[in-house]
Design a protein around this motif. Structure first.
Motif, PDB file in Angstrom:
ATOM      1  N   SER A   3       0.569  -1.504  -0.222  1.00 60.08           N
ATOM      2  CA  SER A   3      -0.455  -0.067   0.089  1.00 60.08           C
ATOM      3  C   SER A   3       1.358   1.282  -0.114  1.00 60.08           C
ATOM      4  CB  SER A   3      -0.605  -0.114   1.134  1.00 60.08           C
ATOM      5  OG  SER A   3      -1.611  -1.205   0.663  1.00 60.08           O
ATOM      6  N   LEU A   4       1.853   0.560   0.997  1.00 60.77           N
ATOM      7  CA  LEU A   4       3.037   2.381   0.784  1.00 60.77           C
ATOM      8  C   LEU A   4       3.338   2.383  -0.434  1.00 60.77           C
ATOM      9  CD1 LEU A   4       4.414   5.127   2.169  1.00 60.77           C
ATOM     10  CD2 LEU A   4       6.197   2.906   3.095  1.00 60.77           C
ATOM     11  N   LEU A   5       3.896   1.483  -1.348  1.00 58.23           N
ATOM     12  CA  LEU A   5       4.331   2.215  -2.811  1.00 58.23           C
ATOM     13  C   LEU A   5       3.244   2.913  -3.526  1.00 58.23           C
ATOM     14  CD1 LEU A   5       6.886   1.277  -4.105  1.00 58.23           C
ATOM     15  CD2 LEU A   5       5.881  -1.106  -5.031  1.00 58.23           C
ATOM     16  N   ARG A   6       2.081   1.897  -3.280  1.00 63.47           N
ATOM     17  CA  ARG A   6       1.398   2.841  -4.185  1.00 63.47           C
ATOM     18  C   ARG A   6       0.527   4.297  -3.675  1.00 63.47           C
ATOM     19  NH1 ARG A   6      -4.708  -1.445  -4.823  1.00 63.47           N
ATOM     20  NH2 ARG A   6      -3.459  -3.049  -5.907  1.00 63.47           N
ATOM     21  N   LEU A   7       1.146   4.154  -2.042  1.00 65.25           N
ATOM     22  CA  LEU A   7       0.454   5.900  -1.702  1.00 65.25           C
ATOM     23  C   LEU A   7       1.689   7.120  -2.523  1.00 65.25           C
ATOM     24  CD1 LEU A   7      -1.509   7.736  -0.227  1.00 65.25           C
ATOM     25  CD2 LEU A   7       0.722   7.035   1.789  1.00 65.25           C
ATOM     26  N   LEU A   8       3.319   6.006  -2.781  1.00 63.29           N
ATOM     27  CA  LEU A   8       4.138   7.330  -2.965  1.00 63.29           C
ATOM     28  C   LEU A   8       4.240   6.931  -4.646  1.00 63.29           C
ATOM     29  CD1 LEU A   8       7.411   5.125  -1.165  1.00 63.29           C
ATOM     30  CD2 LEU A   8       6.474   6.984  -0.962  1.00 63.29           C
ATOM     31  N   SER A   9       4.076   6.171  -5.485  1.00 64.97           N
ATOM     32  CA  SER A   9       3.633   6.282  -7.034  1.00 64.97           C
ATOM     33  C   SER A   9       1.951   6.364  -6.976  1.00 64.97           C
ATOM     34  CB  SER A   9       3.764   5.004  -7.482  1.00 64.97           C
ATOM     35  OG  SER A   9       2.663   4.128  -6.647  1.00 64.97           O
ATOM     36  N   GLY A  10       1.072   8.025  -6.704  1.00 65.03           N
ATOM     37  CA  GLY A  10       0.685   8.470  -6.248  1.00 65.03           C
ATOM     38  C   GLY A  10      -1.205   8.100  -6.810  1.00 65.03           C
ATOM     39  N   GLN A  11      -0.739   6.698  -6.564  1.00 67.74           N
ATOM     40  CA  GLN A  11      -2.029   5.382  -6.725  1.00 67.74           C
ATOM     41  C   GLN A  11      -3.033   5.590  -5.141  1.00 67.74           C
ATOM     42  OE1 GLN A  11      -1.341   1.598  -8.476  1.00 67.74           O
ATOM     43  NE2 GLN A  11       1.092   2.766  -9.091  1.00 67.74           N
ATOM     44  N   GLY A  12      -4.059   6.164  -4.899  1.00 65.26           N
ATOM     45  CA  GLY A  12      -4.007   5.869  -3.810  1.00 65.26           C
ATOM     46  C   GLY A  12      -4.487   7.608  -2.950  1.00 65.26           C
ATOM     47  N   ASN A  13      -4.945   7.326  -1.422  1.00 68.09           N
ATOM     48  CA  ASN A  13      -4.726   8.811  -0.698  1.00 68.09           C
ATOM     49  C   ASN A  13      -4.922   8.147   0.739  1.00 68.09           C
ATOM     50  OD1 ASN A  13      -5.472  10.878  -3.105  1.00 68.09           O
ATOM     51  ND2 ASN A  13      -7.076   9.637  -2.737  1.00 68.09           N
ATOM     52  N   LEU A  14      -3.908   9.075   1.603  1.00 66.14           N
ATOM     53  CA  LEU A  14      -4.268   9.161   2.759  1.00 66.14           C
ATOM     54  C   LEU A  14      -4.496   9.670   3.257  1.00 66.14           C
ATOM     55  CD1 LEU A  14      -1.980   7.477   4.870  1.00 66.14           C
ATOM     56  CD2 LEU A  14      -0.665   9.321   5.545  1.00 66.14           C
ATOM     57  N   VAL A  15      -6.016   9.557   4.536  1.00 63.49           N
ATOM     58  CA  VAL A  15      -6.949  10.327   4.401  1.00 63.49           C
ATOM     59  C   VAL A  15      -7.013   9.824   6.467  1.00 63.49           C
ATOM     60  CG1 VAL A  15      -7.909  10.215   2.746  1.00 63.49           C
ATOM     61  CG2 VAL A  15      -8.297   8.370   4.074  1.00 63.49           C
ATOM     62  N   VAL A  16      -7.098   9.999   6.784  1.00 62.45           N
ATOM     63  CA  VAL A  16      -7.514  10.427   8.752  1.00 62.45           C
ATOM     64  C   VAL A  16      -8.992   9.692   8.361  1.00 62.45           C
ATOM     65  CG1 VAL A  16      -7.969  11.687  10.341  1.00 62.45           C
ATOM     66  CG2 VAL A  16      -6.788  12.446   8.948  1.00 62.45           C
ATOM     67  N   ASP A  17      -9.119   8.716   9.291  1.00 62.93           N
ATOM     68  CA  ASP A  17     -10.536   8.015   9.251  1.00 62.93           C
ATOM     69  C   ASP A  17     -11.346   8.385  10.247  1.00 62.93           C
ATOM     70  OD1 ASP A  17     -11.883   6.007   9.975  1.00 62.93           O
ATOM     71  OD2 ASP A  17     -10.807   4.265   9.847  1.00 62.93           O
ATOM     72  N   PRO A  18     -12.467   8.814  10.513  1.00 63.87           N
ATOM     73  CA  PRO A  18     -13.375   9.754  11.439  1.00 63.87           C
ATOM     74  C   PRO A  18     -13.645   8.698  12.477  1.00 63.87           C
ATOM     75  CG  PRO A  18     -14.728   9.046   9.411  1.00 63.87           C
ATOM     76  CD  PRO A  18     -13.413   8.975   9.096  1.00 63.87           C
ATOM     77  N   ALA A  19     -13.160   7.765  12.640  1.00 64.77           N
ATOM     78  CA  ALA A  19     -13.631   6.602  13.497  1.00 64.77           C
ATOM     79  C   ALA A  19     -12.830   6.283  14.451  1.00 64.77           C
ATOM     80  CB  ALA A  19     -13.800   5.060  13.208  1.00 64.77           C
ATOM     81  N   THR A  20     -11.123   6.227  14.033  1.00 65.81           N
ATOM     82  CA  THR A  20      -9.605   5.680  14.805  1.00 65.81           C
ATOM     83  C   THR A  20      -9.189   7.303  14.896  1.00 65.81           C
ATOM     84  OG1 THR A  20      -8.567   5.111  13.195  1.00 65.81           O
ATOM     85  CG2 THR A  20     -10.169   3.374  14.668  1.00 65.81           C
ATOM     86  N   ARG A  21      -9.696   8.363  14.222  1.00 62.99           N
ATOM     87  CA  ARG A  21      -8.852   9.207  13.994  1.00 62.99           C
ATOM     88  C   ARG A  21      -7.434   8.935  13.766  1.00 62.99           C
ATOM     89  NH1 ARG A  21     -10.016  13.377  18.953  1.00 62.99           N
ATOM     90  NH2 ARG A  21      -9.364  15.234  17.409  1.00 62.99           N
ATOM     91  N   LEU A  22      -6.932   8.234  12.242  1.00 61.71           N
ATOM     92  CA  LEU A  22      -5.708   7.485  12.807  1.00 61.71           C
ATOM     93  C   LEU A  22      -5.695   7.990  11.023  1.00 61.71           C
ATOM     94  CD1 LEU A  22      -5.030   4.908  14.559  1.00 61.71           C
ATOM     95  CD2 LEU A  22      -4.515   7.016  15.227  1.00 61.71           C
ATOM     96  N   PRO A  23      -4.397   8.141  10.458  1.00 59.90           N
ATOM     97  CA  PRO A  23      -4.291   8.036   9.027  1.00 59.90           C
ATOM     98  C   PRO A  23      -3.817   6.503   8.460  1.00 59.90           C
ATOM     99  CG  PRO A  23      -2.445   9.155  10.312  1.00 59.90           C
ATOM    100  CD  PRO A  23      -3.199   8.378  10.671  1.00 59.90           C
ATOM    101  N   LYS A  24      -5.314   6.046   7.268  1.00 62.36           N
ATOM    102  CA  LYS A  24      -5.532   4.923   6.261  1.00 62.36           C
ATOM    103  C   LYS A  24      -5.172   5.095   4.784  1.00 62.36           C
ATOM    104  CE  LYS A  24      -9.762   4.357   6.562  1.00 62.36           C
ATOM    105  NZ  LYS A  24     -11.688   4.161   6.463  1.00 62.36           N
ATOM    106  N   PHE A  25      -4.745   4.285   4.664  1.00 56.78           N
ATOM    107  CA  PHE A  25      -4.918   4.654   3.237  1.00 56.78           C
ATOM    108  C   PHE A  25      -5.608   4.218   2.430  1.00 56.78           C
ATOM    109  CE2 PHE A  25      -3.415   1.564  -0.943  1.00 56.78           C
ATOM    110  CZ  PHE A  25      -2.939   2.609  -1.694  1.00 56.78           C
ATOM    111  N   VAL A  26      -6.372   4.925   1.297  1.00 60.26           N
ATOM    112  CA  VAL A  26      -7.739   4.030   0.784  1.00 60.26           C
ATOM    113  C   VAL A  26      -7.393   4.187  -1.389  1.00 60.26           C
ATOM    114  CG1 VAL A  26      -9.100   5.044   2.686  1.00 60.26           C
ATOM    115  CG2 VAL A  26      -8.580   6.814   0.929  1.00 60.26           C
ATOM    116  N   LEU A  27      -7.891   3.808  -1.982  1.00 65.42           N
ATOM    117  CA  LEU A  27      -8.083   3.559  -3.349  1.00 65.42           C
ATOM    118  C   LEU A  27      -8.790   4.607  -3.818  1.00 65.42           C
ATOM    119  CD1 LEU A  27      -6.986  -0.013  -4.060  1.00 65.42           C
ATOM    120  CD2 LEU A  27      -6.097   2.175  -4.424  1.00 65.42           C
TER     121      LEU A  27
END
Length: 380
Positions: free
Chosen positions: A356-380
């Motif tokens: 997932s980190l490799l996808r994130l670094l290549s511009g595929q997907g986003n890093l968002v804050v999960d409103p339930a956990t208030r933690l960063p997470k990766f989403v496509l």
């Protein structure tokens, strides 16, 4: 010891621990080895009286028996030195705790309290394990270190099964089967750690390396602390105010007259090697791909935020995934062939976050804050 080996093979899993003294020797002096069985029985080995360690070496190398240790590497290095056998099938209860919501640096007493509700009285941490006879308190302390080992491993693995992480733990335990973990390094192939050696010329660095390499070899051979051979202060004094002959070497702090008289020629030989540029070149660091660019630090921060968020959400100790240096290398290598050698992209780490980190670094997907956990997470 042969009977103990056979009993361990029949049990298939045993806890192992060591007690030692490490004050006036280069290598730890082994005082006691403890072996704990699944039924709670403990056997204590009086290490100073053992002449033939081969049965314990056979146990250490037997892949059919799980050896359970807490913070395994130091104990394994000590046992490897006395037994001469490379470890197989090791389970580290400390490291594995990091996969089930606890720190991967947790103490044994804290792990037992958290997972098994067992409290140990840690009263003998500063004991003299070479004194004889050992006290009842020392014997109980030593037995307690292995009495619950099998139960603790089973509890950790039960927790891991609920989280579907059994294979991740077993994969991580393979690290202890690397023989390089237990070998003394070549003192001439590394830059020594000597206090005060920050700013040196090339010539001074070679002198320091030669003196430190001689000191390391002598300390190992004589089994004495490095400072008993030559102190850091003495190395720095000889490096920065290099004598012109063996006779010109004078007693200084960390190099007394008797020690100097015994080692004068060896010290001078080391100084000459440094002055003459005879030290081998230090191994070059393997290329980590392209050098840093203007934006790499922000990408590293992004990667760290994602990894920390993923770890906290999954209750995995972030230290298990990798340190900042490894994560930085992964960021710089993104999309390159060198990345195949970075452990963040392989095995359980790749499955957990590396892909997932490799996808994130290549511009595929986003890093968002999960409103339930208030933690960063990766989403496509």
């Amino acid at each position: 010891l042969q009977s103990l080996l056979e009993a361990a093979r029949a049990a298939q899993s045993v806890g192992i621990d060591t007690e030692f003294i490490w004050e006036r020797t280069f290598y730890p002096t082994l005082g006691l080895v403890q072996v704990g069985f699944p039924d709670g029985r403990c056997e204590l080995i009086d290490a100073p009286n053992v002449e033939d360690w081969s049965p314990i070496g056979a146990l250490l190398a037997d892949a059919s028996v799980t050896k359970i240790l807490h913070d395994a590497q130091q104990d394994l290095k000590i046992l490897r030195r006395v037994c001469g056998a490379d470890p197989k099938n090791i389970f580290d209860t400390q490291l594995s705790c990091g996969f089930v919501g606890l720190p991967s640096t947790i103490s044994l007493s804290e792990a037992l309290k958290k997972l098994l509700r067992i409290r140990l009285a840690k009263t003998e941490t500063q004991s003299n394990w070479l004194a004889r006879p050992l006290t009842d308190s020392q014997l109980k302390y030593a037995e307690d270190d292995v009495r619950h080992s099998v139960d603790l491993m089973l509890k950790i693995m039960a927790e891991a099964d609920l989280l579907e992480r059994r294979e991740w733990i077993l994969e991580e335990m393979k690290r202890y089967e690397n023989p390089a973990l237990y070998r003394d390094s070549d003192p001439e192939s590394e830059m020594p750690r000597v206090r005060g050696s920050g700013a040196l010329s090339h010539r001074q660095r070679d002198i320091l390396r030669a003196l430190a390499a001689w000191r390391e070899s002598a300390a190992r051979r004589r089994n004495l602390p490095r400072s008993f051979i030559l102190s850091d202060e003495a190395i720095m004094a000889l490096t920065k105010n290099t004598p012109r002959s063996a006779e010109a070497i004078q007693p200084i702090k960390g190099l007394g007259k008797n020690n100097l008289d015994r080692n004068r020629e060896k010290i001078w030989e080391a100084i000459e090697r440094g002055v003459n540029g005879e030290m081998p070149e230090l191994p070059q660091a393997k290329s980590k791909g392209p050098g840093p660019d203007d934006g790499y630090e922000s990408r590293v921060d992004l990667a760290l935020a994602y990894i920390k968020g993923a770890c906290f959400a999954a209750k995995i100790d972030p230290a298990l995934v990798g340190n900042r240096s490894e994560i930085t290398a992964f960021v710089l290598q993104a999309g390159l062939s060198e990345q195949d050698e970075n452990r963040l992209g392989t095995g359980w780490r790749g499955q957990f976050c590396g892909d997932s980190l490799l996808r994130l670094l290549s511009g595929q997907g986003n890093l968002v804050v999960d409103p339930a956990t208030r933690l960063p997470k990766f989403v496509l």
